[in-house]
Write a protein that holds these residues in place. Structure first.
Motif, PDB file in Angstrom:
ATOM      1  N   TYR A 170       0.831  -1.196   0.000  1.00 42.81           N
ATOM      2  CA  TYR A 170       0.000   0.000   0.000  1.00 42.81           C
ATOM      3  C   TYR A 170       0.867   1.249   0.000  1.00 42.81           C
ATOM      4  O   TYR A 170       2.057   1.204   0.316  1.00 42.81           O
ATOM      5  N   SER A 202      -8.449   0.148   4.630  1.00 41.01           N
ATOM      6  CA  SER A 202      -7.826   1.461   4.498  1.00 41.01           C
ATOM      7  C   SER A 202      -8.062   2.264   5.774  1.00 41.01           C
ATOM      8  O   SER A 202      -9.009   2.000   6.520  1.00 41.01           O
ATOM      9  N   ASN A 230      -4.406   0.575  -0.645  1.00 41.61           N
ATOM     10  CA  ASN A 230      -3.764  -0.596  -1.234  1.00 41.61           C
ATOM     11  C   ASN A 230      -3.593  -0.412  -2.743  1.00 41.61           C
ATOM     12  O   ASN A 230      -4.524  -0.003  -3.441  1.00 41.61           O
ATOM     13  N   GLN A 374      -5.070  -2.708   6.644  1.00 39.25           N
ATOM     14  CA  GLN A 374      -5.132  -2.755   5.185  1.00 39.25           C
ATOM     15  C   GLN A 374      -5.603  -4.081   4.611  1.00 39.25           C
ATOM     16  O   GLN A 374      -6.046  -4.115   3.462  1.00 39.25           O
TER      17      GLN A 374
END
Length: 395
Positions: A170, A202, A230, A374
């Motif tokens: 990411y 996120s 990502n 993530q």
């Protein structure tokens, strides 16, 4: 020449300046060589002030204190849909800007022995010293050489050429917005907080930092953020991190160099998925930039008379907000070891094990934090394991 001989520091950023100041105190004749042709600018990026980050200010005489170069928080606050506060707990952190802290250290070190536009390219050593070569043709010799030249370290490439950065999967979209340019609601939600927002795979982190001129006054400050998103390794990452000149960036795509279509896509996505306060910060950032999130770990930090410190040795994801703290801690620990031994190689050998242990522990911890936000969607705002800290949560 002073009684400890000569020390050269490669890299004039946070790690290099801290090392230069402390080595000079130890009696070394110190020169810092910085590859950029102009004095550094952190692009307005924010930093969290941990104890090691501000140790030089706290323990050495200054006409100002930590509170004079930073902004405090009272809470950690998570925002949800429509800016609803979905979680909150007390959190006393202090925030500053990279540029503000750089100026403090640079002013203390001085410009006379701080050399700009010198790119180190080669190094050798013998029993009596180290030779450093530059692309300009310049050659310098010293009793001690400290590479503090960051993620793209020449020292690491020369001394541990097999060590390569590992992409975390990411990137971070970063930027700063003047406080006066956002709505009152957004300012009120962020100005005294370490603010987060979580979405699927996120998250974004936001806080207030000094203004571009160093101002701490309400209304004249900036709001700093990093939004983690990502991006698949390979063609997708390569395309996004190719700047407007056509060069692929290995570490970051600087402000004003990110392809406009990616900025526009990111802003549109922010408006759809982030709380309005976070989306407003992104919408009002003139030139957001990209940080490629990487892991870097070395097997050694001491090589005879040569040391690697800061991101030149271990580069950790930002989740523990420990980058500048680790850089400073490496320098303080190195100075302490040199104070205990007149022999440079022996001092560096004694210094190394503890730094390797700390670096590996930090990398392991931030990798777990990143995975939870993530990939596994298991980030829990109430879990103290997710708090900042170089040595562990809240430490």
């Amino acid at each position: 020449m002073t009684d400890r001989g000569r020390a050269i520091v490669v890299g004039g950023s946070f790690a290099g300046l801290t090392a230069g100041l402390l080595l000079r105190e130890q009696g070394f004749d110190v020169d810092i060589f910085e590859r950029t042709p102009a004095y550094l600018d952190g692009r307005g990026g924010g930093i969290v002030l941990q104890p090691d980050t501000v140790r030089w200010i706290a323990e050495r005489p200054h006409s100002f204190g930590v509170d004079d170069v930073s902004i405090g928080s009272s809470v950690m606050r998570y925002l949800g849909d429509d800016n609803k506060i979905v979680y909150e707990e007390p959190a006393a952190w202090r925030f500053s800007s990279w540029t503000t802290m750089y100026r403090v250290l640079f002013d203390d070190f001085g410009a006379e022995r701080y050399h700009l536009g010198e790119y180190a390219v080669g190094v050798d050593q013998d029993a009596d010293g180290v030779e450093l070569r530059f692309t300009s043709g310049r050659t310098e010799r010293a009793d001690l050489l400290v590479f503090a030249d960051g993620i793209s370290s020449v020292g690491r490439r020369r001394l541990q050429p097999r060590v390569q950065p590992r992409y975390a999967g990411y990137i971070g979209w970063r930027g700063c917005v003047p406080e006066r340019e956002v709505t009152r609601e957004t300012a009120d939600l962020i100005n005294d907080a370490l603010a987060y927002a979580l979405i699927d795979s996120s998250h974004i982190c936001m806080y207030a930092i000094p203004g571009a001129d160093g101002s701490l006054a309400t209304g004249n400050r900036q709001f700093n953020y990093i939004w983690y998103r990502n991006v698949a390794e390979g063609p997708a990452l390569d395309e996004m991190t190719t700047d407007l000149r056509g060069f692929t960036a290995p570490v970051s795509v600087h402000p004003g160099q990110v392809q406009h279509r990616f900025v526009n896509e990111m802003r549109a996505d922010a408006a759809k998925v982030l709380p309005p306060a976070a989306a407003e910060l992104i919408a009002r950032t003139p030139e957001p930039y990209i940080q490629i999130v990487l892991d870097i770990a070395v097997r050694n930090m001491a090589f005879g008379r040569i040391a690697l410190i800061g991101d030149a040795a271990f580069a950790a994801r930002p989740h523990a907000a420990a980058g500048t703290a680790k850089a400073a801690a490496d320098a303080w620990s190195l100075a302490s070891s040199l104070a205990s031994s007149p022999d440079v190689p022996s001092a560096l050998a004694a210094w190394e094990p503890g730094r390797l242990a700390l670096g590996n522990d930090l990398l392991s911890r931030v990798a777990e934090m990143g995975a939870r936000s993530q990939f596994t969607n298991s980030w829990d705002p109430a879990d103290p394991a997710l708090h900042f800290g170089l040595y562990g949560p809240d430490r």
